[in-house]
Design a protein around this motif. Structure first.
Motif, PDB file in Angstrom:
ATOM      1  N   THR A  19       0.801  -1.225   0.000  1.00  0.00           N
ATOM      2  CA  THR A  19       0.000   0.000   0.000  1.00  0.00           C
ATOM      3  C   THR A  19       0.832   1.273   0.000  1.00  0.00           C
ATOM      4  N   ASP A  20       2.172   1.140  -0.093  1.00  0.00           N
ATOM      5  CA  ASP A  20       3.004   2.339  -0.017  1.00  0.00           C
ATOM      6  C   ASP A  20       3.087   3.089  -1.336  1.00  0.00           C
ATOM      7  N   LYS A  21       2.706   2.423  -2.448  1.00  0.00           N
ATOM      8  CA  LYS A  21       2.724   3.066  -3.758  1.00  0.00           C
ATOM      9  C   LYS A  21       1.397   2.813  -4.472  1.00  0.00           C
ATOM     10  N   ILE A  22       0.954   3.830  -5.188  1.00  0.00           N
ATOM     11  CA  ILE A  22      -0.278   3.719  -5.969  1.00  0.00           C
ATOM     12  C   ILE A  22       0.077   3.897  -7.443  1.00  0.00           C
ATOM     13  N   TYR A  23      -0.403   2.966  -8.261  1.00  0.00           N
ATOM     14  CA  TYR A  23      -0.113   2.975  -9.690  1.00  0.00           C
ATOM     15  C   TYR A  23      -1.322   3.518 -10.454  1.00  0.00           C
ATOM     16  N   GLN A  24      -1.091   4.584 -11.220  1.00  0.00           N
ATOM     17  CA  GLN A  24      -2.170   5.139 -12.042  1.00  0.00           C
ATOM     18  C   GLN A  24      -2.065   4.546 -13.437  1.00  0.00           C
ATOM     19  N   LEU A  25      -3.104   3.832 -13.829  1.00  0.00           N
ATOM     20  CA  LEU A  25      -3.121   3.100 -15.091  1.00  0.00           C
ATOM     21  C   LEU A  25      -4.207   3.648 -16.005  1.00  0.00           C
ATOM     22  N   LYS A  26      -3.894   3.753 -17.281  1.00  0.00           N
ATOM     23  CA  LYS A  26      -4.922   4.052 -18.277  1.00  0.00           C
ATOM     24  C   LYS A  26      -5.120   2.803 -19.119  1.00  0.00           C
ATOM     25  N   ILE A  27      -6.329   2.273 -19.093  1.00  0.00           N
ATOM     26  CA  ILE A  27      -6.664   1.037 -19.807  1.00  0.00           C
ATOM     27  C   ILE A  27      -7.490   1.404 -21.030  1.00  0.00           C
ATOM     28  N   THR A  28      -7.011   1.039 -22.213  1.00  0.00           N
ATOM     29  CA  THR A  28      -7.692   1.379 -23.458  1.00  0.00           C
ATOM     30  C   THR A  28      -7.981   0.104 -24.242  1.00  0.00           C
ATOM     31  N   LEU A  29      -9.213  -0.065 -24.675  1.00  0.00           N
ATOM     32  CA  LEU A  29      -9.590  -1.215 -25.484  1.00  0.00           C
ATOM     33  C   LEU A  29      -9.061  -1.003 -26.902  1.00  0.00           C
ATOM     34  N   LYS A  30      -8.160  -1.872 -27.320  1.00  0.00           N
ATOM     35  CA  LYS A  30      -7.528  -1.706 -28.630  1.00  0.00           C
ATOM     36  C   LYS A  30      -8.556  -1.839 -29.752  1.00  0.00           C
ATOM     37  N   GLY A  31      -8.418  -0.978 -30.743  1.00  0.00           N
ATOM     38  CA  GLY A  31      -9.299  -1.017 -31.906  1.00  0.00           C
ATOM     39  C   GLY A  31     -10.569  -0.226 -31.735  1.00  0.00           C
ATOM     40  N   SER A  32     -10.823   0.311 -30.549  1.00  0.00           N
ATOM     41  CA  SER A  32     -12.068   1.063 -30.330  1.00  0.00           C
ATOM     42  C   SER A  32     -11.927   2.487 -30.855  1.00  0.00           C
ATOM     43  N   LYS A  33     -12.895   2.912 -31.650  1.00  0.00           N
ATOM     44  CA  LYS A  33     -12.924   4.262 -32.229  1.00  0.00           C
ATOM     45  C   LYS A  33     -14.356   4.785 -32.194  1.00  0.00           C
ATOM     46  N   PRO A  34     -14.644   5.856 -31.420  1.00  0.00           N
ATOM     47  CA  PRO A  34     -13.724   6.541 -30.505  1.00  0.00           C
ATOM     48  C   PRO A  34     -13.305   5.626 -29.358  1.00  0.00           C
ATOM     49  N   PRO A  35     -12.193   5.964 -28.704  1.00  0.00           N
ATOM     50  CA  PRO A  35     -11.610   5.043 -27.729  1.00  0.00           C
ATOM     51  C   PRO A  35     -12.529   4.759 -26.536  1.00  0.00           C
ATOM     52  N   ILE A  36     -12.492   3.521 -26.088  1.00  0.00           N
ATOM     53  CA  ILE A  36     -13.143   3.100 -24.845  1.00  0.00           C
ATOM     54  C   ILE A  36     -12.026   2.914 -23.831  1.00  0.00           C
ATOM     55  N   TRP A  37     -12.040   3.707 -22.756  1.00  0.00           N
ATOM     56  CA  TRP A  37     -10.904   3.673 -21.830  1.00  0.00           C
ATOM     57  C   TRP A  37     -11.326   4.016 -20.405  1.00  0.00           C
ATOM     58  N   ARG A  38     -10.445   3.661 -19.459  1.00  0.00           N
ATOM     59  CA  ARG A  38     -10.648   3.963 -18.047  1.00  0.00           C
ATOM     60  C   ARG A  38      -9.301   4.395 -17.449  1.00  0.00           C
ATOM     61  N   ARG A  39      -9.372   5.290 -16.470  1.00  0.00           N
ATOM     62  CA  ARG A  39      -8.170   5.677 -15.710  1.00  0.00           C
ATOM     63  C   ARG A  39      -8.379   5.219 -14.272  1.00  0.00           C
ATOM     64  N   VAL A  40      -7.493   4.344 -13.810  1.00  0.00           N
ATOM     65  CA  VAL A  40      -7.660   3.683 -12.517  1.00  0.00           C
ATOM     66  C   VAL A  40      -6.396   3.864 -11.684  1.00  0.00           C
ATOM     67  N   GLN A  41      -6.565   4.065 -10.392  1.00  0.00           N
ATOM     68  CA  GLN A  41      -5.461   4.047  -9.448  1.00  0.00           C
ATOM     69  C   GLN A  41      -5.604   2.807  -8.574  1.00  0.00           C
ATOM     70  N   ALA A  42      -4.507   2.044  -8.461  1.00  0.00           N
ATOM     71  CA  ALA A  42      -4.559   0.789  -7.711  1.00  0.00           C
ATOM     72  C   ALA A  42      -3.252   0.595  -6.957  1.00  0.00           C
ATOM     73  N   PRO A  43      -3.294  -0.109  -5.825  1.00  0.00           N
ATOM     74  CA  PRO A  43      -2.060  -0.418  -5.102  1.00  0.00           C
ATOM     75  C   PRO A  43      -1.266  -1.485  -5.852  1.00  0.00           C
ATOM     76  N   ASP A  44      -0.007  -1.619  -5.502  1.00  0.00           N
ATOM     77  CA  ASP A  44       0.825  -2.660  -6.091  1.00  0.00           C
ATOM     78  C   ASP A  44       0.419  -3.998  -5.501  1.00  0.00           C
ATOM     79  N   THR A  45      -0.163  -4.836  -6.336  1.00  0.00           N
ATOM     80  CA  THR A  45      -0.639  -6.124  -5.855  1.00  0.00           C
ATOM     81  C   THR A  45      -0.394  -7.177  -6.927  1.00  0.00           C
ATOM     82  N   THR A  46      -0.744  -8.413  -6.641  1.00  0.00           N
ATOM     83  CA  THR A  46      -0.494  -9.491  -7.591  1.00  0.00           C
ATOM     84  C   THR A  46      -1.415  -9.372  -8.803  1.00  0.00           C
TER      85      THR A  46
END
Length: 446
Positions: free
Chosen positions: A256-283
């Motif tokens: 829990t000491d670091k938070i990773y900000q990830l942008k997830i984009t569905l490839k091939g989607s036009k206009p793009p389908i995406w999410r911006r998520v912050q998550a702890p470092d986990t498995t």
């Protein structure tokens, strides 16, 4: 034999098949700006030498300049795509073996200046190589240092020499003494060309192997190293392991000491389908839950992560890739830890949903904030089992057009109206919160 120990047959790409591919790419049916066969060979050489692996879904659209290729029938389409992938496999194997070659059917002119002609194979190959290296230049620049940069610059000078006579002439005027003629330079470049190919391949592969050695040998996944009972718990709680996570399932292993900000984009989607998520470092098994939930997938299909020539998922001794690494033994930080680096997440191997996951930032946790959390996103997740990205857009065409012959059938199949523009961040975070606490309807499948 490739890096994963898988046999690749490169004999499939023969000179006869090369001529067929060349004829198809030069067909008047194809869109403007499509690569010629020898441009394609130069482009694929640059792709295969890249220090970081490049997936076909990323480079294939560039061959046709983001336009849709035109074929007489499915048989021709299958032949062309098969030939392109065979040429890629052949090139990739030669690069990994440190023995790159010019493609089948290639002709070099003995007269150096003749290789500048627009139809000359060497000129076309160099133009394709320029397109590939320019596209991947940012990746190369990530590993640039003085000695390496000097060597790469010298190699690139030879490999791009015949791409554009006018540009080369201007470079000659700026860089060379009057005693060195363009013709002499061309003769030198021609004599050094294949050695320069070998040097470029060696540089790319050496960087790739060094990165993998650092990430997977010098620093093996921490989740695979069991801590002692009195060691600090790897979840970051500050307690001893015996009083915290010992005996608990792997899904609670979270730092829990670091938070990773990830942008997830569905490839091939036009206009793009995406999410911006912050998550702890986990498995990665937990990261998979977060990605599925944030995007809006149901989670009832197989999935896997692809990063740095490694594949992570749920190993199955009776089916699947024997080289797959168990996702529950690897933390997110073991596959990506530097901002602006990417990896892929695949879901439902039948429909083939590919997601690009970009690490935007590594942050300190905000007091009072529960993680994971979705910050924002755009557009609705496609329905499950709709047939991949192409099936999704055929589905949208039908549900959005009341006159479409399949309009009613598609609405009934989808269970009512489908709003492609809808995304509700509040609902998404409620679902993420439930998953983080161990909920989610797909728990029944685990």
């Amino acid at each position: 034999m490739n890096d994963q120990g898988i046999e690749i047959d490169i004999s499939d790409f023969t000179e006869i098949r090369a001529r067929r591919l060349q004829d198809s790419l030069s067909s008047p049916r194809q869109p403007d700006k499509i690569m010629t066969y020898h441009e394609l060979a130069g482009f694929l050489f640059a792709v295969c030498c890249c220090p970081e692996p490049v997936r076909p879904s990323e480079w294939l659209p560039l061959i046709f300049d983001e336009k849709e290729a035109v074929y007489q029938d499915m048989e021709e389409a299958s032949e062309v795509m098969g030939a392109i992938m065979s040429l890629h496999n052949r090139t990739n194997q030669e690069v990994m073996d440190r023995q790159p070659r010019l493609p089948p059917g290639f002709v070099k002119h003995d007269e150096p200046a003749a290789n500048f002609q627009p139809g000359a194979h060497l000129s076309q190959w160099a133009k394709g190589f320029v397109a590939g290296h320019s596209w991947l230049e940012e990746i190369w620049s990530d590993y640039a240092f003085a000695e390496f940069d000097e060597e790469l610059g010298a190699v690139l000078f030879i490999l791009v020499f015949f791409a554009d006579r006018e540009l080369t002439r201007r470079m000659h005027e700026e860089m060379c003494s009057p005693n060195t003629t363009l013709e002499k330079m061309a003769a030198t470049a021609l004599s050094m060309f294949e050695d320069s190919m070998q040097s470029y391949a060696h540089l790319g592969r050496s960087i790739n192997e060094a990165l993998m050695e650092i990430e997977y040998s010098a620093d093996p996944p921490e989740a695979a190293r069991k801590p002692g009972r009195n060691d600090p718990c790897p979840c970051g709680s500050g307690q001893k392991y015996k009083k915290c996570c010992e005996g608990k399932p792997p899904s609670v292993k979270t730092r829990t000491d670091k938070i990773y900000q990830l942008k997830i984009t569905l490839k091939g989607s036009k206009p793009p389908i995406w999410r911006r998520v912050q998550a702890p470092d986990t498995t990665l098994d937990r990261i998979s839950d977060y990605l599925l939930t944030a995007m809006g997938w149901m989670g009832g299909h197989l999935h896997g992560f692809h990063a740095r020539n490694r594949y992570y998922g749920v190993p199955d001794p009776d089916w699947g890739d024997p080289d797959m690494i168990d996702e529950s033994s690897v933390f997110l930080s073991n596959i990506v830890s530097t901002r602006n680096k990417k990896f892929s997440y695949d879901y439902d191997f039948g429909d083939g949903w590919e997601h690009e996951v970009l690490l935007e930032k590594v942050l300190k946790p905000e007091p009072g904030t529960s993680y994971p959390v979705c910050l924002t996103g755009r557009r609705a997740c496609p329905p499950e089992d709709v047939g991949g990205i192409h099936g999704f857009y055929e589905f949208l065409e039908a549900v959005e057009d009341p006159a479409h012959p399949e309009h009613e059938a598609m609405l009934e199949w989808a269970g009512g109206a489908f709003d492609a523009a809808k995304f509700d961040v509040k609902e998404t975070n409620e679902a993420l919160d439930e998953v983080a606490r161990g909920g989610g309807w797909w728990e029944d499948f685990q």
